[in-house]
Design an enzyme around this catalytic site. Structure first.
Site, PDB file in Angstrom:
ATOM      1  N   LYS A  84       3.594 -20.459 -10.529  1.00 21.57           N
ATOM      2  CA  LYS A  84       3.875 -19.737  -9.295  1.00 21.57           C
ATOM      3  C   LYS A  84       5.372 -19.751  -8.999  1.00 21.57           C
ATOM      4  O   LYS A  84       6.047 -20.770  -9.180  1.00 21.57           O
ATOM      5  CB  LYS A  84       3.096 -20.387  -8.155  1.00 21.57           C
ATOM      6  CG  LYS A  84       3.237 -19.721  -6.796  1.00 21.57           C
ATOM      7  CD  LYS A  84       2.357 -20.430  -5.775  1.00 21.57           C
ATOM      8  CE  LYS A  84       2.472 -19.820  -4.386  1.00 21.57           C
ATOM      9  NZ  LYS A  84       1.574 -20.487  -3.407  1.00 21.57           N
ATOM     10  N   SER A 159      -0.886 -17.498  -0.971  1.00 24.69           N
ATOM     11  CA  SER A 159       0.337 -16.982  -1.563  1.00 24.69           C
ATOM     12  C   SER A 159       0.379 -17.088  -3.087  1.00 24.69           C
ATOM     13  O   SER A 159       1.335 -16.649  -3.725  1.00 24.69           O
ATOM     14  CB  SER A 159       1.548 -17.732  -0.980  1.00 24.69           C
ATOM     15  OG  SER A 159       1.448 -19.129  -1.218  1.00 24.69           O
ATOM     16  N   SER A 183      -3.512 -21.200   0.300  1.00 21.99           N
ATOM     17  CA  SER A 183      -2.762 -20.346  -0.624  1.00 21.99           C
ATOM     18  C   SER A 183      -3.239 -20.397  -2.058  1.00 21.99           C
ATOM     19  O   SER A 183      -2.884 -19.539  -2.867  1.00 21.99           O
ATOM     20  CB  SER A 183      -1.273 -20.700  -0.588  1.00 21.99           C
ATOM     21  OG  SER A 183      -0.706 -20.326   0.631  1.00 21.99           O
TER      22      SER A 183
END
Length: 485
Positions: A84, A159, A183
């Site tokens: 990520k 996210s 997330s």
């Protein structure tokens, strides 16, 4: 894409590692397959925002030489991994989804990245996020939005949306996400995958937990956990076994629990467990399709011999306080200076959060709300081994919004759909998403499995038992099937 490449992309990370060690698969072949898939699908989906293809291919050749020379191989030898874009990677551009950090290249790896590399994993690139990770969708001013492979008009959540889309489409089998309010669990719910937010402190955060040189590009220190996003529970158990354990630079990191999660998940006997099922916390407005699918999934645990009770822990809606905790964990001074300089280039919703004037009372009241949620959950779980809930109050929704303002015909706040995940960032308990089923129009719906404080092992075991009884791995997006998966 050849048939063999399609088969490689369909494999779990554990399977790729196994076949590499057996010399039945070359690390170079694996790398060729995943980059072919990335170049085919990423222009449509925007899962990866930064690729490190040249170095990844070099590492794959080196990994192949080690296999052929008969060296002792680490557990993830030659396996591609996506990281990520909120997680620092040494020598690989890490933008935090912001034009402010468009050219930032960290000089050290996050500790979880270093541990994955030590275990033989090869970092292939960074996955897309919202700006600085402040939204539970995936869209930012630098790289744009990421689309859900089950429906290109829908969001994959966030996210960690880029990480989830990468795994769901076979661009890689293993990714790292992180979770400060859902997330990691939300994107796995929206993409039909497995993901676990481990107990707070189980996986250390560093240097992501601080970055005074780069304001705003740091984690929410008392809320956030790094964790795996994978096709299977086995892959997450393997990754978590590698990245967990204390690290001296993270004051919140936990001592090693001594668990080999790969061994733990071999025990899938759940008979006699007491499980609380809360379909709505007693106050959440839930989409009817989500309620129907999760109620059906709960019956799987009954079939596995668990005792199920419908029950609620009794806390009131903590989401308003949760926003204040995020503010307290944020570098507001640094962020406001950035906003003065770069405001026109920043995401409007992030800008509004930064510019909000928080009172001391809001911040201290939020701390007491967190204490209330924590005490009520721990008291509640004295009676239960696990709690299960929907992961999200809604299925995947349209791109371009931060959340629906109506659910089941009722007007709600834009953050209401996150009501099931955020409480466990406040308590620090382990919580996982398992795919529960699909809506009539083919969208994934997730079930959340929550364990007692520090009981990551039981969450993984229960997830494995559910996966065996209600398998999801071969349920593929049409978009993926069309490229030969």
């Amino acid at each position: 894409m050849t048939t063999q490449q399609s088969q490689i992309c369909q494999m779990s990370g554990s399977e790729q590692a196994h076949f590499i060690k057996k010399k039945q698969l070359s690390p170079v072949e694996v790398m060729d397959a995943v980059f072919d898939r990335i170049h085919s699908l990423n222009p449509t989906l925007n899962a990866f925002c930064v690729l490190d293809e040249e170095n990844a291919r070099k590492s794959a050749k080196q990994a192949e030489k080690a296999v052929m020379s008969g060296d002792e191989l680490p557990p993830l030898h030659g396996v591609p991994i996506g990281i990520k874009d909120l997680v620092p990677t040494k020598g690989i551009r890490t933008t935090f989804g912001s034009k402010i950090y468009e050219h930032y290249i960290p000089d050290e790896d996050d500790v979880c990245v270093a541990r994955l590399k030590d275990a033989g994993g090869i970092i292939i690139g960074k996955t897309n996020i919202p700006e600085l990770g402040y939204q539970c969708i995936t869209d930012n001013p630098l790289f744009g939005l990421t689309r859900n492979p089950w429906d290109l008009g829908k969001t994959p959540g966030g996210s960690s949306g880029g990480s989830a889309v990468a795994v769901a489409t076979g661009m890689t089998s293993l990714t790292i996400g992180n979770d400060g309010g859902g997330s990691l669990r939300i994107p796995t719910s929206f993409c039909g995958l497995y993901g676990i937010k481990p107990s707070f402190g189980r996986v250390p955060l560093y240097p992501g937990c601080r970055n005074p040189k780069y304001p705003g590009a740091s984690s929410w220190e008392t809320l956030e956990s790094n964790g795996p996003i994978t096709k299977t529970v086995e892959d997450s158990a393997l990754m978590l076994s590698i990245i967990k354990g204390p690290y001296h630079m993270d004051r919140h990191s936990l001592p090693n629990d001594g668990m080999n999660y790969m061994e733990q998940i071999k025990n899938t006997d759940l008979k006699g467990l007491k499980i609380a099922y809360s379909p709505d916390w007693g106050y959440v407005t839930v989409d009817p399709a989500v309620r129907k699918i999760t109620e059906k999934a709960v019956k799987v645990f009954e079939q596995l011999g668990c005792e199920i009770e419908i029950a609620h822990p009794g806390f009131t809606d903590p989401l308003p306080a949760f926003g204040a905790i995020i503010a307290r964990d944020s570098d507001l001074t640094g962020l406001r200076k950035l906003a003065e300089q770069y405001g026109e280039e920043m995401d409007p919703s992030l800008l509004a959060f930064i510019q909000k004037k928080w009172s001391a009372e809001e911040l201290t009241d939020a701390a007491f709300v967190r204490q209330e949620v924590n005490i009520k959950m721990r008291t509640f779980m004295e009676k239960y081994d696990l709690v299960i809930t929907p992961t999200s109050a809604v299925p995947p929704f349209e791109v371009g919004i931060n959340g629906p303002n109506r659910i089941n015909g009722q007007k709600v706040s834009r953050s209401h759909w996150l009501s099931f995940t955020a409480p466990f960032n406040m308590t620090g308990q382990p919580a996982a998403n398992v795919p529960a089923g699909w809506t009539d129009d083919g969208l994934p719906v997730g079930l959340q499995i929550i364990g007692r404080h520090l009981d990551d092992s039981l969450v993984l075991r229960a997830s494995t038992a559910f996966e065996e009884a209600n398998p999801w791995r071969n349920h593929l997006p049409k978009l993926v099937a069309e490229v030969g998966f």
